[in-house]
Enzyme design. Structure first.
Site, short mmCIF file in Angstrom:
data_model
loop_
_atom_site.label_atom_id
_atom_site.label_comp_id
_atom_site.label_asym_id
_atom_site.label_seq_id
_atom_site.Cartn_x
_atom_site.Cartn_y
_atom_site.Cartn_z
N GLY A 12 20.82 63.53 -50.72
CA GLY A 12 19.84 63.20 -52.21
C GLY A 12 20.47 61.07 -52.30
NE ARG A 15 14.62 55.72 -51.05
CZ ARG A 15 13.60 56.74 -51.71
NH1 ARG A 15 13.17 55.78 -53.23
NH2 ARG A 15 12.63 56.91 -52.00
CG ASP A 63 15.36 68.66 -43.34
OD1 ASP A 63 15.65 69.06 -45.00
OD2 ASP A 63 13.98 68.70 -42.92
CB VAL A 64 18.94 69.96 -47.94
CG1 VAL A 64 19.13 68.68 -48.48
CG2 VAL A 64 17.27 69.91 -49.23
CG ASN A 90 19.45 63.71 -56.72
OD1 ASN A 90 18.70 64.12 -58.09
ND2 ASN A 90 19.59 62.91 -56.07
CE1 TYR A 155 10.35 67.16 -58.54
CE2 TYR A 155 9.51 67.29 -61.38
CZ TYR A 155 10.08 67.19 -60.39
OH TYR A 155 11.80 66.41 -60.80
CE LYS A 159 13.56 69.28 -59.02
NZ LYS A 159 13.76 68.79 -58.45
CB ILE A 188 14.02 59.34 -64.99
CG1 ILE A 188 15.17 60.38 -65.69
CG2 ILE A 188 15.40 57.82 -64.53
CD1 ILE A 188 15.32 60.35 -67.35
#
Length: 247
Positions: A12, A15, A63-64, A90, A155, A159, A188
């Site tokens: 990832g 950017r 694609d991971v 990431n 999400y 994580k 962030i």
């Protein structure tokens, strides 16, 4: 040049945070394997920027979630640079909705990329690192995986799972001189935070003891430490990069 001669894969990394991490590792001397989805144009632009700056870089698109794509990424890295010394998991997405309105597709997509993708990449790279008897695996988690966050059940779960994966990976691979750690960024600075209304920004900032948003560079600097020999006795840890939000 603490990482001179080392090779780092950053998923990832076309950017945003992934790009900042890849840049930091390149500045430290590492050969860089940029990775992003197949239709990413930004990764090609990032690669050109890196090459113009004199960094050694290759691009892998895939694609991971796809083991074949990940195997191709690993094979290309070894073919180009001879080893894989650092993996930064990431790649990740968000699909925020209240729990009661979250579809099964919203849940599956986020868990598949954020957690299953990290598992697939870790498994593939671990095979190389085990043979080398050395390596650094760094997972990009989040404070959401520690404290939860309204509207982010998928999400936060992904994580939190990544933190569990980090600790198990650290225990399983320690005997092979492979460390695995996670960083848990807080708020962030990004395009998303830039467009928040002032009142919303103020509310967020009031919850952060350091009274500012973090930057991608704040995260990249800690990843650089974890990728270097300075962290050789650090494994299974989750380092919060959140201005004191969670303590």
């Amino acid at each position: 040049m603490q990482l001179k001669g080392k090779t780092a894969i950053v998923t990832g990394s076309g950017r945003g945070l992934g790009k900042a991490i890849a840049l930091k590792l390149a500045q430290m001397g590492a050969n860089i394997v940029l990775n992003d989805i197949v239709n990413s144009d930004s990764i090609d632009e990032t690669a050109e920027e890196f090459r113009a700056a004199g960094y050694n870089v290759i691009v892998t698109k895939g694609d991971v979630r796809n083991p074949d794509d990940v195997k191709e990424m690993v094979d290309k890295a070894v073919e180009a640079f001879g080893s894989i010394d650092i993996l930064v998991n990431n790649a990740g997405i968000t699909k925020d909705k209240p729990l009661a309105m979250m579809s099964l597709e919203d849940w599956d997509d986020v868990l598949d990329i954020n957690l299953k993708g990290a598992f697939i990449c870790t498994k593939a790279v671990a095979k190389v690192m085990i043979k080398q008897k050395s390596g650094k695996i760094i997972n990009i988690a989040s404070v959401a995986g520690v404290m939860g966050n309204p509207g982010q059940a998928n999400y936060s779960a992904s994580k939190a799972g990544l933190i569990g994966l980090t600790k198990t990976t650290a225990k399983e691979l320690a005997a092979r001189n492979i460390t695995c750690n996670a960083v848990a960024p807080g708020l962030i600075k990004s395009k998303m935070t830039d467009v928040l209304p002032d009142k919303v920004k103020e509310a967020y900032l009031n919850s952060i003891p350091l009274k500012r948003f973090g930057t991608p560079e704040d995260v990249a600097n800690v990843v650089g430490f974890l990728a270097s020999d300075d962290s050789n006795y650090v494994t299974g840890q989750v380092i919060h990069i959140d201005g004191g939000l969670v303590m």
